[in-house]
Design a protein around this motif. Structure first.
Motif, short mmCIF file in Angstrom:
data_model
loop_
_atom_site.label_atom_id
_atom_site.label_comp_id
_atom_site.label_asym_id
_atom_site.label_seq_id
_atom_site.Cartn_x
_atom_site.Cartn_y
_atom_site.Cartn_z
N LEU A 89 16.55 14.98 -2.76
CA LEU A 89 15.76 13.82 -2.38
C LEU A 89 16.11 13.24 -1.01
O LEU A 89 15.30 12.51 -0.43
N ASP A 90 17.28 13.57 -0.49
CA ASP A 90 17.63 13.01 0.82
C ASP A 90 16.61 13.42 1.87
O ASP A 90 16.06 12.59 2.59
N MET A 91 16.33 14.71 1.96
CA MET A 91 15.36 15.19 2.95
C MET A 91 13.96 14.64 2.65
O MET A 91 13.23 14.23 3.55
N ALA A 92 13.59 14.61 1.37
CA ALA A 92 12.26 14.13 1.00
C ALA A 92 12.07 12.66 1.35
O ALA A 92 11.06 12.27 1.95
N VAL A 93 13.05 11.84 0.97
CA VAL A 93 12.94 10.40 1.22
C VAL A 93 12.96 10.10 2.71
O VAL A 93 12.18 9.27 3.22
N ARG A 94 13.84 10.75 3.44
CA ARG A 94 13.89 10.53 4.90
C ARG A 94 12.59 10.96 5.57
O ARG A 94 12.15 10.36 6.55
N GLY A 95 11.97 12.00 5.04
CA GLY A 95 10.68 12.41 5.56
C GLY A 95 9.61 11.36 5.33
O GLY A 95 8.77 11.10 6.20
N LEU A 96 9.62 10.73 4.14
CA LEU A 96 8.67 9.67 3.85
C LEU A 96 8.87 8.48 4.79
O LEU A 96 7.90 7.90 5.29
N ARG A 127 0.85 -1.19 0.00
CA ARG A 127 0.00 0.00 0.00
C ARG A 127 0.89 1.24 0.00
O ARG A 127 1.97 1.24 0.57
N ARG A 128 0.42 2.32 -0.62
CA ARG A 128 1.17 3.57 -0.58
C ARG A 128 1.13 4.13 0.83
O ARG A 128 0.08 4.47 1.34
N ALA A 129 2.29 4.24 1.45
CA ALA A 129 2.37 4.66 2.86
C ALA A 129 2.52 6.17 3.01
O ALA A 129 1.96 6.77 3.92
N ALA A 130 3.28 6.83 2.14
CA ALA A 130 3.50 8.27 2.22
C ALA A 130 3.98 8.75 0.86
O ALA A 130 4.50 7.97 0.06
N GLN A 131 3.80 10.04 0.60
CA GLN A 131 4.14 10.57 -0.72
C GLN A 131 4.64 12.00 -0.60
O GLN A 131 4.16 12.77 0.22
N ALA A 132 5.61 12.33 -1.42
CA ALA A 132 6.10 13.71 -1.56
C ALA A 132 6.01 14.08 -3.03
O ALA A 132 6.55 13.39 -3.88
N ASP A 133 5.32 15.17 -3.35
CA ASP A 133 5.11 15.58 -4.74
C ASP A 133 5.60 17.01 -4.91
O ASP A 133 5.01 17.97 -4.39
N LYS A 134 6.66 17.18 -5.65
CA LYS A 134 7.23 18.50 -5.90
C LYS A 134 6.47 19.23 -7.00
O LYS A 134 6.52 20.47 -7.10
N GLY A 135 5.78 18.46 -7.84
CA GLY A 135 5.10 19.06 -8.98
C GLY A 135 6.02 19.34 -10.15
O GLY A 135 5.62 19.96 -11.13
N ALA A 136 7.24 18.90 -10.04
CA ALA A 136 8.25 19.06 -11.09
C ALA A 136 9.32 18.01 -10.86
O ALA A 136 9.30 17.29 -9.85
N ARG A 137 10.26 17.90 -11.80
CA ARG A 137 11.33 16.90 -11.66
C ARG A 137 12.21 17.22 -10.46
O ARG A 137 12.60 18.36 -10.24
N TRP A 138 12.51 16.16 -9.71
CA TRP A 138 13.41 16.32 -8.56
C TRP A 138 14.86 16.39 -9.01
O TRP A 138 15.26 15.75 -9.97
N ASP A 139 15.64 17.12 -8.29
CA ASP A 139 17.10 17.04 -8.40
C ASP A 139 17.57 16.01 -7.37
O ASP A 139 17.05 15.97 -6.25
N PRO A 140 18.52 15.15 -7.72
CA PRO A 140 18.95 14.14 -6.76
C PRO A 140 19.36 14.71 -5.40
O PRO A 140 19.12 14.07 -4.36
N SER A 141 19.93 15.89 -5.41
CA SER A 141 20.39 16.48 -4.15
C SER A 141 19.24 16.86 -3.23
O SER A 141 19.43 17.04 -2.02
#
Length: 316
Positions: free
Chosen positions: A294-301, A278-292
């Motif tokens: 994603l650390d904060m975004a992924v850790r937040g998820l 099941r989808r547990a959490a999601q972060a949507d920037k509304g545009a392409r992410w820069d790899p740099s």
């Protein structure tokens, strides 16, 4: 091929499979034997399929386990046919279905249970051991389903919509992973996903498809989990294979009408409906992410999500 008059969609009664013809693969020992006998006690005629191979799938001089289980069914007053087909081949799977039709004139339920183990850590796992386990478990589920469903499709097109059932065998190793069993875990995870696809594709033919992840004492578990699987000196034997079979018989009967595309766990006296991915959490920037970024975004998820189930055999 409609349900026989003696069949009922209402649950209950020890003869819940009265009049049905059931194929059980890997039915010579362990869980498969328990399932075959339970179906026979519930009124079904059973095709007992088993190649009689060793724990690792190698040929062994055995005592014809399929024939012995068939004899046990007849001793109970039931009817049984023996199949030694290799269900991981198209010819063997097709012949297995024909055995049910030729011997009993119909096929109502397919229980896919056959399998074996070749356990190794991934870095030590030979390609042949990977292929063999994927073949017997995953291909050995696909091919019997394919040939059984082809028969049921023909019946449905002829206006004889069946109350057909398929019960597949996944594993906790497939749902959560198991250290030292990468090939087995991958195959069993594939079976769970295959079950969901088959449930959708076969529904127009009157076929329900479900899976279970059993925990019981068999040749495949009594060594790896010897302490947990040991039979008690007295009292309820929680790890007896017979504890799993009632759910298999129910799902394989007309009484389970409307239940399809589900994965259950069965252990001791417990039946658990699994929830799957099941989808547990999601972060949507509304545009392409820069790899740099994603650390904060992924850790937040990860922080917002439940802890995953531990892999069997994980350290700590």
């Amino acid at each position: 091929m409609p349900a026989t008059p003696s069949e009922s969609r209402a649950p209950g009664g020890p003869r819940i499979a009265e009049g049905r013809v059931v194929v059980v693969t890997g039915a010579g020992r362990g869980l498969g034997r328990a399932h075959a006998l339970a179906f026979a006690r519930a009124g079904a005629r059973v095709v007992v399929n088993d190649l009689g191979v060793g724990l690792d799938g190698s040929a062994e001089a055995d005592d014809a386990p399929a024939a012995l289980v068939a004899d046990e069914i007849r001793a109970l007053g039931g009817e049984a046919a023996v199949s030694t087909d290799d269900i991981a081949t198209g010819e063997g799977a097709a012949h297995l279905v024909r055995t049910a039709l030729d011997r009993f004139g119909r096929l109502d339920t397919l229980v896919n249970n056959a399998g074996f183990l070749r356990d190794r850590m991934l870095v030590n796992l030979d390609e042949d051991d990977w292929d063999a386990v994927i073949r017997v478990h995953l291909k050995g589920h696909f091919l019997p389903m394919k040939h059984a469903a082809a028969h049921w499709r023909t019946e449905a097109k002829a206006g004889r919509v069946p109350e057909a059932r398929v019960v597949n065998t996944s594993s906790g190793a497939g749902l959560a992973g198991s250290v030292g069993q990468g090939n087995y875990s991958a195959a069993k995870a594939g079976i769970a996903a295959l079950t969901l696809v088959a449930a959708e594709e076969f529904a127009p033919y009157g076929v329900q498809v479900n899976a279970l992840a059993p925990a019981a004492r068999t040749r495949m578990t009594e060594r790896t989990f010897a302490e947990d699987m040991a039979a008690p000196d007295d009292g309820f034997d929680a790890m007896a294979p017979d504890n799993v079979s009632p759910l298999v018989v129910y799902l394989g009967s007309a009484a389970s009408h409307g239940i399809t595309g589900r994965v259950f766990e069965a252990e001791a006296g417990r039946v658990t409906l699994m929830d799957g991915w099941r989808r547990a959490a999601q972060a949507d920037k509304g545009a392409r992410w820069d790899p740099s970024e994603l650390d904060m975004a992924v850790r937040g998820l990860v922080a917002k999500s439940p802890e995953p189930e531990r892999v069997y055999g994980a350290r700590g």
